[in-house]
Design a protein around this motif. Structure first.
Motif, PDB file in Angstrom:
ATOM      1  N   ASP A 111      -8.713   3.948  -0.833  1.00  0.00           N
ATOM      2  CA  ASP A 111      -9.864   3.913   0.062  1.00  0.00           C
ATOM      3  C   ASP A 111     -10.305   2.482   0.366  1.00  0.00           C
ATOM      4  N   ASP A 112     -10.103   1.566  -0.598  1.00  0.00           N
ATOM      5  CA  ASP A 112     -10.514   0.175  -0.402  1.00  0.00           C
ATOM      6  C   ASP A 112      -9.607  -0.575   0.565  1.00  0.00           C
ATOM      7  N   GLU A 146      -7.080   9.437  16.854  1.00  0.00           N
ATOM      8  CA  GLU A 146      -6.352  10.692  16.691  1.00  0.00           C
ATOM      9  C   GLU A 146      -4.853  10.444  16.665  1.00  0.00           C
ATOM     10  N   THR A 147      -4.406   9.422  17.429  1.00  0.00           N
ATOM     11  CA  THR A 147      -2.985   9.107  17.441  1.00  0.00           C
ATOM     12  C   THR A 147      -2.529   8.643  16.065  1.00  0.00           C
ATOM     13  N   HIS A 148      -3.394   7.844  15.402  1.00  0.00           N
ATOM     14  CA  HIS A 148      -3.030   7.385  14.067  1.00  0.00           C
ATOM     15  C   HIS A 148      -2.909   8.543  13.101  1.00  0.00           C
ATOM     16  N   LEU A 149      -3.819   9.512  13.161  1.00  0.00           N
ATOM     17  CA  LEU A 149      -3.789  10.650  12.259  1.00  0.00           C
ATOM     18  C   LEU A 149      -2.622  11.552  12.569  1.00  0.00           C
ATOM     19  N   LEU A 165       0.825  -1.203   0.000  1.00  0.00           N
ATOM     20  CA  LEU A 165       0.000   0.000   0.000  1.00  0.00           C
ATOM     21  C   LEU A 165       0.860   1.255   0.000  1.00  0.00           C
ATOM     22  N   LYS A 166       1.946   1.223   0.762  1.00  0.00           N
ATOM     23  CA  LYS A 166       2.849   2.376   0.777  1.00  0.00           C
ATOM     24  C   LYS A 166       3.546   2.550  -0.575  1.00  0.00           C
ATOM     25  N   LEU A 218      -5.660  10.570   5.480  1.00  0.00           N
ATOM     26  CA  LEU A 218      -4.288  11.083   5.508  1.00  0.00           C
ATOM     27  C   LEU A 218      -3.563  10.757   4.217  1.00  0.00           C
ATOM     28  N   TYR A 219      -3.740   9.524   3.721  1.00  0.00           N
ATOM     29  CA  TYR A 219      -3.068   9.122   2.485  1.00  0.00           C
ATOM     30  C   TYR A 219      -3.565   9.942   1.291  1.00  0.00           C
ATOM     31  N   ILE A 220      -4.876  10.103   1.210  1.00  0.00           N
ATOM     32  CA  ILE A 220      -5.436  10.888   0.099  1.00  0.00           C
ATOM     33  C   ILE A 220      -4.972  12.342   0.190  1.00  0.00           C
ATOM     34  N   GLY A 221      -4.886  12.871   1.414  1.00  0.00           N
ATOM     35  CA  GLY A 221      -4.377  14.235   1.596  1.00  0.00           C
ATOM     36  C   GLY A 221      -2.948  14.380   1.131  1.00  0.00           C
ATOM     37  N   CYS A 222      -2.120  13.356   1.369  1.00  0.00           N
ATOM     38  CA  CYS A 222      -0.729  13.392   0.905  1.00  0.00           C
ATOM     39  C   CYS A 222      -0.661  13.452  -0.625  1.00  0.00           C
ATOM     40  N   VAL A 223      -1.507  12.639  -1.275  1.00  0.00           N
ATOM     41  CA  VAL A 223      -1.528  12.619  -2.738  1.00  0.00           C
ATOM     42  C   VAL A 223      -1.958  13.982  -3.286  1.00  0.00           C
TER      43      VAL A 223
END
Length: 690
Positions: free
Chosen positions: A198-199, A687-690, A28-29, A208-213
């Motif tokens: 997302d899947d 929240e810790t994950h984000l 995924l990464k 967070l991942y979509i925000g990075c993209v």
């Protein structure tokens, strides 16, 4: 972290499961990195296309409206396959389809650069004929010339065979086809890439991942405009001609930079972005939390809605084309019956027309109005405007999260920032520059200001003894600060030096407008802008940054308004129709009609080698400012009328929903409280994950 609370969502106590989870996270990464690179590549090539508008105009001798058609062809290519890719792509190997899209984008980018290698060398429209080693003086004012036997004809430099070959096909067609291919290739990147993340990403990490993209996609245009700035400094035929013989500078209206070089670089980067996708799997092990319907209230509500729609969608049954078609029309009717959504479409279409037209021609506006080179205009777009937009979008999201804005709050915030940006943009009308003083076009040969669109006004008593062509554009700057269309029309009789160092002497027209005694000489190139225009330009830049930041503040809340005012089962269709409408009614037509209106302000058109109207050489800068800014502000004014109507409908819609909630009692509210409590117990460390 309390594993007992989260074990049901992400079990990792089994070694086999842990190994699968580790492999899943690695893949995924890798996908996230590959998708970010693809986003960067497509954003870079798209912004580079915007930065080469004036270069393409001059190289292919085409007007602005044709450039608008070329620019809009990207959206045409995208729309040709977007429905097909979005539907069938999700059922196939998504990473490999994205890879194919990146390859198509790179081939399209290479196709755009191809005309440079088949069209031949760029021939500058100039009357300077001497080589750098020549010591012979030329007479810019010939008494007779066999090439000028017909009054007003442009002297032919090429044999007729060359003209026939060049006119047989328009080289800009290759640029248009390449841009269409870029649009086709770009289609799968966003829908398939975002859906893949997302899947297979955990719920708390997907955003967070979509925000990075999305962040990477904003960085792309910065490098695209910087690449455009670099290539605009380099002469188009670098390596093939002796630069000492080139008599123009990057600030000249005839200068063409190495536009093709940037497309080769962008195409190579896009091609490299396709490689990682070939090594990624079709699917990944899905996180357990994707199946846990008690983790978040949003998922619970979505499933509840899906159960209500159970009679329409049965996952256990095979897809039935007839059933899908039968249910599509009522679903579309339900969506289009949402008046708030329709008004939202009208607002965004109006604002996107304004935004796309403004951004497309902003570098050209900086060049023509403030006398800056294409290289500097692109540099300023990349280093000042784009970062301001990115910061504004990010800040808008922070404000929305910080103050927990609801639907009405997001609407008010988006409207307020847009209105403030509108008032700031009105100040651009006051930051104007006067027209350049060009004898026979913006001033008379005696220095009296007054516009003229007649070719006959280029002739005067001071150049009547010369057989000059009115079709040439080879400007010289007289000692009196007035630009003359050519040395011949300046009445110059002798010249000294060669190449860039050529100086014209005994210019009779310079004497006619010279109120003070001085040298009657002229040098190559247009006269520079006056100090007053140079003083205005920094204020224009500051206002441009501020207005871009303020307007983009409302971008994120405005998009969230679209997401929140639509039922969950209609959300995908609503987003698809929104994309289709903005691209069809804004992305394609806006560059075309903006370019056509800008063409009406041209004062002097160039002439193609084989005849016919070429690219514009000089604009009426005052008229350019009025039509460019007026059209931009006018479209936004129209959007505000839709906004006012939208506020009234949205307020009525919210009141109706509140009334329905009171009628149904407090049972649903109690259920939502239980869902929120369950969500907290399910994942207290979110929240810790984000």
């Amino acid at each position: 972290m309390d594993n007992t609370a989260t074990g049901t969502c992400t079990p990792d106590n089994n070694p086999a499961v842990a190994a699968v989870k580790s492999s899943c996270h690695t893949n995924l990464k890798m996908f996230l990195a590959a998708l970010s690179f693809a986003y960067f590549a497509k954003a870079l090539s798209g912004s580079y296309m915007k930065s080469t508008i004036t270069q393409l105009e001059r190289r292919f001798d085409i007007p602005s409206y044709l450039i608008g058609i070329i620019d809009g062809s990207f959206e045409i290519g995208n729309l040709l396959v977007i429905a097909f890719v979005s539907y069938f792509g999700a059922k196939l190997h998504r990473p490999k389809i994205i890879a194919v899209g990146c390859i198509l984008m790179s081939f399209g980018t290479f196709l755009i650069a191809m005309p440079h290698f088949i069209i031949g060398r760029y021939k500058i429209e100039t009357s300077i004929r001497s080589s750098v080693n020549s010591t012979n003086n030329l007479s810019p004012c010939p008494a007779s010339s066999p090439e000028s036997s017909r009054s007003g004809d442009r002297p032919s430099i090429l044999p007729s065979r060359g003209c026939e070959r060049e006119s047989s096909i328009s080289m800009w067609i290759y640029v248009l086809l390449g841009n269409v291919l870029r649009g086709i290739g770009e289609t799968p990147v966003q829908p398939l890439g975002i859906s893949y993340i997302d899947d297979y990403a955990q719920s708390e990490n997907a955003a967070l991942y979509i925000g990075c993209v999305q962040t990477i996609s904003i960085i792309g245009p910065v490098f695209g405009y910087l690449l455009g700035s670099l290539c605009a400094k380099i002469y188009v035929d670098i390596g093939y001609v002796d630069m000492e013989t080139v008599t123009i500078t990057p600030g000249d209206a005839r200068w063409v930079g190495a536009w093709w070089l940037g497309y080769l670089i962008a195409g190579s980067i896009t091609l490299m972005s396709a490689v990682p996708f070939w090594f990624l799997p079709k699917s990944l092990p899905m996180s357990v939390d994707k199946h846990n319907t008690s983790c978040t209230p949003e998922q619970t509500r979505f499933i509840k809605d899906s159960l209500d729609m159970g009679h329409k969608f049965r996952p256990q049954e095979p897809a039935n084309l007839h059933l899908m078609a039968k249910e599509f029309v009522p679903t579309l009717k339900s969506l289009l019956g949402n008046t708030v959504y329709i008004i939202y479409l009208c607002v965004t279409i109006s604002q996107f027309n304004s935004l796309i037209g403004m951004v497309t021609y902003k570098p050209k506006y900086i060049e023509q109005h403030y006398g800056q080179s294409a290289s500097k205009a692109n540099f300023l777009m990349g280093m000042i405007n784009i970062p301001a937009v990115a910061l504004g979008m990010f800040s808008g999201g922070v404000v929305m999260k910080r103050y927990k804005l609801g639907i009405m709050g997001a609407a008010k915030f988006a409207f307020g920032t847009s209105l403030l940006g509108y008032f700031l943009s009105l100040l651009f009308l006051a930051l104007g520059c006067e027209n350049s003083k060009v004898a026979g076009i913006t001033v008379s040969y005696t220095g009296v200001e007054g516009l003229s669109y007649q070719d006959t006004s280029l002739f005067s008593d001071c150049n009547s003894g010369c057989l000059c062509s009115r079709r040439e554009w080879d400007p010289v700057c007289g000692e009196n600060g007035i630009t003359y269309v050519s040395p011949c029309l300046a009445g110059c009789t002798t010249s000294t030096g060669s190449g860039k160092n050529t100086v014209f002497d005994d210019c009779r027209c310079v004497a006619a407008a010279n109120t003070q005694p001085g040298n009657l000489t002229a040098t190559l190139g247009q006269c520079t802008r006056r100090d007053s225009c140079d003083k205005v330009f920094p204020y224009f830049l500051a206002l441009s940054v501020l207005s871009s930041f303020v307007i983009s503040l409302g971008g994120t809340p405005g998009f969230m308004l679209l997401v929140r005012c639509i039922k969950p089962e209609l959300k995908s269709l609503a987003l698809g129709i929104h994309t289709l409408a903005t691209r069809t009614l804004a992305g394609i037509p806006a560059p075309i009609y903006f370019g056509a209106i800008i063409d009406t302000t041209c004062l002097k058109w160039g002439v193609k080698t084989c005849g016919g109207r070429g690219a514009c050489r000089i604009y009426n800068t005052s008229a350019y400012r009025i039509v460019y800014l007026g059209l931009t502000l006018g479209l936004r004014t129209v959007s505000f009328f839709f906004c006012i109507l939208g506020f009234a409908l949205l307020k009525r819609h919210i009141k109706r929903e509140e009334k329905n909630a009171l009628t149904n009692g407090n049972a649903e509210l109690e259920s939502l409280r239980k869902e929120e409590t369950s969500s907290i117990h399910c994942n207290p460390d979110r929240e810790t994950h984000l």
